[in-house]
Design a protein around this motif. Structure first.
Motif, PDB file in Angstrom:
ATOM      1  N   GLY A  98       0.835  -1.199   0.015  1.00 26.94           N
ATOM      2  CA  GLY A  98      -0.009  -0.041  -0.097  1.00 26.94           C
ATOM      3  C   GLY A  98       0.979   1.300   0.102  1.00 26.94           C
ATOM      4  N   HIS A  99       2.084   1.046   0.106  1.00 26.37           N
ATOM      5  CA  HIS A  99       3.228   2.380   0.019  1.00 26.37           C
ATOM      6  C   HIS A  99       4.027   2.144  -1.091  1.00 26.37           C
ATOM      7  CE1 HIS A  99       6.804   4.374   1.803  1.00 26.37           C
ATOM      8  NE2 HIS A  99       5.998   5.453   1.047  1.00 26.37           N
ATOM      9  N   GLY A 100       4.178   3.118  -2.185  1.00 27.66           N
ATOM     10  CA  GLY A 100       4.972   3.105  -2.985  1.00 27.66           C
ATOM     11  C   GLY A 100       4.823   2.295  -4.263  1.00 27.66           C
ATOM     12  N   VAL A 101       3.914   1.505  -4.082  1.00 25.65           N
ATOM     13  CA  VAL A 101       3.706   0.524  -5.359  1.00 25.65           C
ATOM     14  C   VAL A 101       2.235   0.787  -6.003  1.00 25.65           C
ATOM     15  CG1 VAL A 101       5.328  -1.253  -4.771  1.00 25.65           C
ATOM     16  CG2 VAL A 101       2.911  -1.402  -3.680  1.00 25.65           C
ATOM     17  N   PRO A 102       2.037   0.515  -7.572  1.00 29.06           N
ATOM     18  CA  PRO A 102       0.834   0.792  -7.998  1.00 29.06           C
ATOM     19  C   PRO A 102      -0.120  -0.036  -7.575  1.00 29.06           C
ATOM     20  CG  PRO A 102       2.617   0.780  -9.540  1.00 29.06           C
ATOM     21  CD  PRO A 102       3.444   0.360  -8.373  1.00 29.06           C
ATOM     22  N   ASP A 103      -1.352   0.234  -7.676  1.00 27.87           N
ATOM     23  CA  ASP A 103      -2.718  -0.592  -7.338  1.00 27.87           C
ATOM     24  C   ASP A 103      -2.492  -1.979  -8.044  1.00 27.87           C
ATOM     25  OD1 ASP A 103      -3.423   1.554  -6.227  1.00 27.87           O
ATOM     26  OD2 ASP A 103      -5.497   1.457  -6.740  1.00 27.87           O
ATOM     27  N   GLU A 104      -2.944  -3.159  -7.752  1.00 24.54           N
ATOM     28  CA  GLU A 104      -2.702  -4.314  -8.308  1.00 24.54           C
ATOM     29  C   GLU A 104      -3.738  -4.300  -9.596  1.00 24.54           C
ATOM     30  OE1 GLU A 104      -3.554  -7.737  -5.699  1.00 24.54           O
ATOM     31  OE2 GLU A 104      -1.582  -7.200  -4.631  1.00 24.54           O
ATOM     32  N   ASP A 105      -4.840  -3.759  -9.340  1.00 32.66           N
ATOM     33  CA  ASP A 105      -5.625  -3.851 -10.174  1.00 32.66           C
ATOM     34  C   ASP A 105      -5.704  -2.839 -11.382  1.00 32.66           C
ATOM     35  OD1 ASP A 105      -6.522  -1.990  -8.523  1.00 32.66           O
ATOM     36  OD2 ASP A 105      -8.581  -2.432  -8.431  1.00 32.66           O
ATOM     37  N   ASP A 106      -4.750  -1.827 -11.138  1.00 36.05           N
ATOM     38  CA  ASP A 106      -4.650  -0.760 -12.132  1.00 36.05           C
ATOM     39  C   ASP A 106      -3.181  -0.003 -12.075  1.00 36.05           C
ATOM     40  OD1 ASP A 106      -4.623   1.646 -13.611  1.00 36.05           O
ATOM     41  OD2 ASP A 106      -6.704   2.261 -12.874  1.00 36.05           O
ATOM     42  N   PRO A 107      -2.438  -0.602 -12.871  1.00 38.74           N
ATOM     43  CA  PRO A 107      -0.954   0.014 -12.842  1.00 38.74           C
ATOM     44  C   PRO A 107      -0.889   1.345 -12.996  1.00 38.74           C
ATOM     45  CG  PRO A 107      -1.491  -1.269 -14.802  1.00 38.74           C
ATOM     46  CD  PRO A 107      -2.602  -1.420 -14.187  1.00 38.74           C
ATOM     47  N   PHE A 108      -1.707   2.304 -13.397  1.00 43.24           N
ATOM     48  CA  PHE A 108      -1.807   3.521 -13.494  1.00 43.24           C
ATOM     49  C   PHE A 108      -1.980   4.226 -12.365  1.00 43.24           C
ATOM     50  CE2 PHE A 108      -1.897   2.028 -18.039  1.00 43.24           C
ATOM     51  CZ  PHE A 108      -0.608   2.181 -18.465  1.00 43.24           C
ATOM     52  N   ARG A 109      -2.534   3.649 -11.447  1.00 51.52           N
ATOM     53  CA  ARG A 109      -3.098   4.017 -10.387  1.00 51.52           C
ATOM     54  C   ARG A 109      -2.299   3.836  -8.971  1.00 51.52           C
ATOM     55  NH1 ARG A 109      -9.298   4.360  -8.887  1.00 51.52           N
ATOM     56  NH2 ARG A 109      -8.620   2.758  -7.865  1.00 51.52           N
ATOM     57  N   CYS A 110      -1.998   4.754  -8.364  1.00 54.84           N
ATOM     58  CA  CYS A 110      -1.287   4.492  -7.114  1.00 54.84           C
ATOM     59  C   CYS A 110      -1.688   5.054  -6.007  1.00 54.84           C
ATOM     60  CB  CYS A 110       0.146   4.770  -7.376  1.00 54.84           C
ATOM     61  SG  CYS A 110       1.390   5.303  -6.441  1.00 54.84           S
ATOM     62  N   ARG A 111      -2.973   4.452  -5.141  1.00 56.47           N
ATOM     63  CA  ARG A 111      -3.386   5.141  -4.050  1.00 56.47           C
ATOM     64  C   ARG A 111      -2.960   4.539  -2.815  1.00 56.47           C
ATOM     65  NH1 ARG A 111      -9.390   3.524  -3.977  1.00 56.47           N
ATOM     66  NH2 ARG A 111      -8.270   1.347  -4.658  1.00 56.47           N
ATOM     67  N   CYS A 112      -2.728   5.437  -1.959  1.00 57.21           N
ATOM     68  CA  CYS A 112      -2.002   5.009  -0.633  1.00 57.21           C
ATOM     69  C   CYS A 112      -3.063   3.995   0.261  1.00 57.21           C
ATOM     70  CB  CYS A 112      -1.514   6.269   0.211  1.00 57.21           C
ATOM     71  SG  CYS A 112      -0.781   5.585   1.714  1.00 57.21           S
ATOM     72  N   ARG A 113      -2.785   3.112   0.552  1.00 59.35           N
ATOM     73  CA  ARG A 113      -3.530   1.999   1.456  1.00 59.35           C
ATOM     74  C   ARG A 113      -2.657   1.997   2.775  1.00 59.35           C
ATOM     75  NH1 ARG A 113      -8.373   0.532  -0.292  1.00 59.35           N
ATOM     76  NH2 ARG A 113      -8.229  -1.577   0.432  1.00 59.35           N
TER      77      ARG A 113
END
Ligand SMILES: *[C@@H]1O[C@H](CO)[C@@H](O)[C@H](O)[C@H]1NC(C)=O
Ligand SMILES: *[C@@H]1O[C@H](CO)[C@@H](O)[C@H](O)[C@H]1NC(C)=O
Length: 429
Positions: A98-113
């Protein structure tokens, strides 16, 4: 670069215009904030109405603010500094995602979890790192002055993470020594000291009070001195950066002014924890401690069997009362600084029925030693010898001063003919 830009754009698009505007509003600056504290009888936890007037559970060991979120909420992108702070303290057994890596389902999105932790249900969840509106009153130490709201960094949590919290509460306000805990966020938004005063109310006493930003703090009756300036003692705050809770160090424990002989040589680590109702002691300290109290109570009528979870219960009609509670041997925590935290009857004996009061100290259980009291990363923390729980803090003013690195305490306020429920919550005229 393109990816970074995309990340920024996508995180901005998650911010609605309304919340984006809120992020830059109100904070008046310079004044400490005051909040009322409610003790929940069912859970024995303490809450404050900090989020849109809805209660958050106060957690001295919690590194984050977290609560349930609306379906549409702003979120931080995963490279944001706030995201790194949210990941500085991982709940036990939680994956480092959840920090520093793109979302699993969307490589263009990177939300902080973030991974908020519910220490009462001992469960972690995952949710977006978002912005939440914190509201409290500015104060001069004697009354609330006016409401102030600011936008804080908080983690969203699934509704299921509310399990075990007092009915009606919507999350947890972490008060620990971390960048995203409430004291640090109030300090930076309000331009006040990284210091807070905590005065937990006793059962049936009414509201307690907390002041973020330090003192002064005046309790009724009128004309009394500032409690934060007339403390009974101070002692250094100890601990390390990996464990965000509050620790102090003791040279020993005494019952009736005789030091209890414990096997451990050297200082005893003491944690302060609002997650547990009663102070717990490590078995090697608990056994001689409770034996010493039992001996010092010789002649008083013990009740057998005792009322669980307590081990020493007495007929309270025979105990005798003083201004400081039942007339029982005092317990002294002899602190590193040379100051003594004295526990009188008002904080050592809990009334469990009309005629019975019990010695409110418990033996630390093995399972509870792993992070259960919020030393966070269990591997990083020594198991404290003593964890001071809520009941022993009630009606004592505690000042957690991160700037001076010290804890200040008033001693039982009954001795000053006041209580934690004597703050004047009427708006100043
Ligand atoms: C501010 O103080 C007033 C007066 O006590 C109270 O009614 C109000 O709920 C307080 N606001 C907050 C956010 O605590
Ligand atoms: C509480 O504060 C209000 C506003 O300043 C004041 O009018 C009132 O007299 C105070 N109450 C007490 C008991 O001092």
């Amino acid at each position: 670069m393109a990816q970074l830009l995309l990340a920024v754009v996508s995180s901005l698009s998650l911010l609605s215009p309304r919340t984006a505007a809120a992020a830059t509003s109100t904070a008046s600056g310079g004044k400490p904030l005051v909040t009322a504290i409610t003790r929940d009888a069912a859970t024995k936890l303490y809450t404050a109405p900090l989020k849109d007037a809805l209660p958050l559970v106060l957690d001295l060991s919690g590194p984050l603010l977290w609560s349930t979120c609306a379906a549409a909420h702003p979120s931080y992108e995963c490279h944001h500094a706030a995201c790194a702070h949210a990941h500085a303290h991982h709940p036990p057994g939680c994956p480092r995602t959840g920090h520093g890596v793109p979302d699993e389902d969307d490589p263009f999105r990177c939300r902080c979890r973030a991974h908020p932790y519910n220490p009462f249900a001992r469960r972690a969840g995952s949710g977006d790192l978002t912005r939440a509106r914190v509201t409290a009153n500015a104060t001069d130490g004697a009354n609330p002055l006016a409401e102030v709201s600011f936008t804080a960094v908080a983690a969203c949590a699934p509704r299921t993470l509310l399990a075990g919290l007092p009915a009606g509460s919507v999350g947890v306000a972490g008060l620990a020594r971390s960048k995203l805990a409430l004291p640090a966020q109030v300090a930076s938004k309000q331009k006040v000291a990284r210091r807070f005063a905590l005065c937990l109310p006793g059962a049936g006493n009414g509201l307690g009070v907390a002041i973020f930003g330090g003192g002064p703090l005046f309790l009724l009756p009128p004309g009394r001195p500032d409690v934060t300036a007339s403390l009974a003692g101070t002692t250094p705050l100890r601990g390390n950066a990996r464990v965000p809770g509050y620790f102090i160090s003791a040279k020993g424990i005494a019952v009736n002014q005789a030091q209890v002989q414990v096997p451990q040589l050297g200082p005893l680590a003491v944690a302060l924890c609002s997650r547990i109702p009663y102070t717990v002691l490590r078995p090697d300290v608990y056994v001689p401690f409770i034996r010493a109290f039992d001996l010092a109570m010789a002649g008083r009528k013990r009740e057998t069997p005792p009322t669980p979870p307590f081990e020493l219960c007495y007929d309270s009609r025979e105990l005798g009362s003083t201004r400081l509670g039942y007339a029982v041997p005092q317990v002294d925590l002899m602190l590193e600084s040379g100051a003594t935290w004295t526990v009188f009857g008002g904080n050592s004996m809990v009334q469990v029925s009309d005629d019975t009061a019990c010695f409110a100290f418990l033996e630390m259980k093995e399972e509870k030693q792993e992070g259960g009291h919020g030393y966070g990363d269990a591997a990083a923390a020594p198991v404290p010898a003593v964890v001071i729980g809520g009941f022993q803090m009630e009606n004592n003013l505690l000042v957690f001063d991160q700037e001076k690195g010290q804890l200040g305490f008033s001693g039982l306020l009954f001795g000053r003919q006041t209580t934690c429920s004597n703050f004047n919550f009427t708006l100043a005229d």
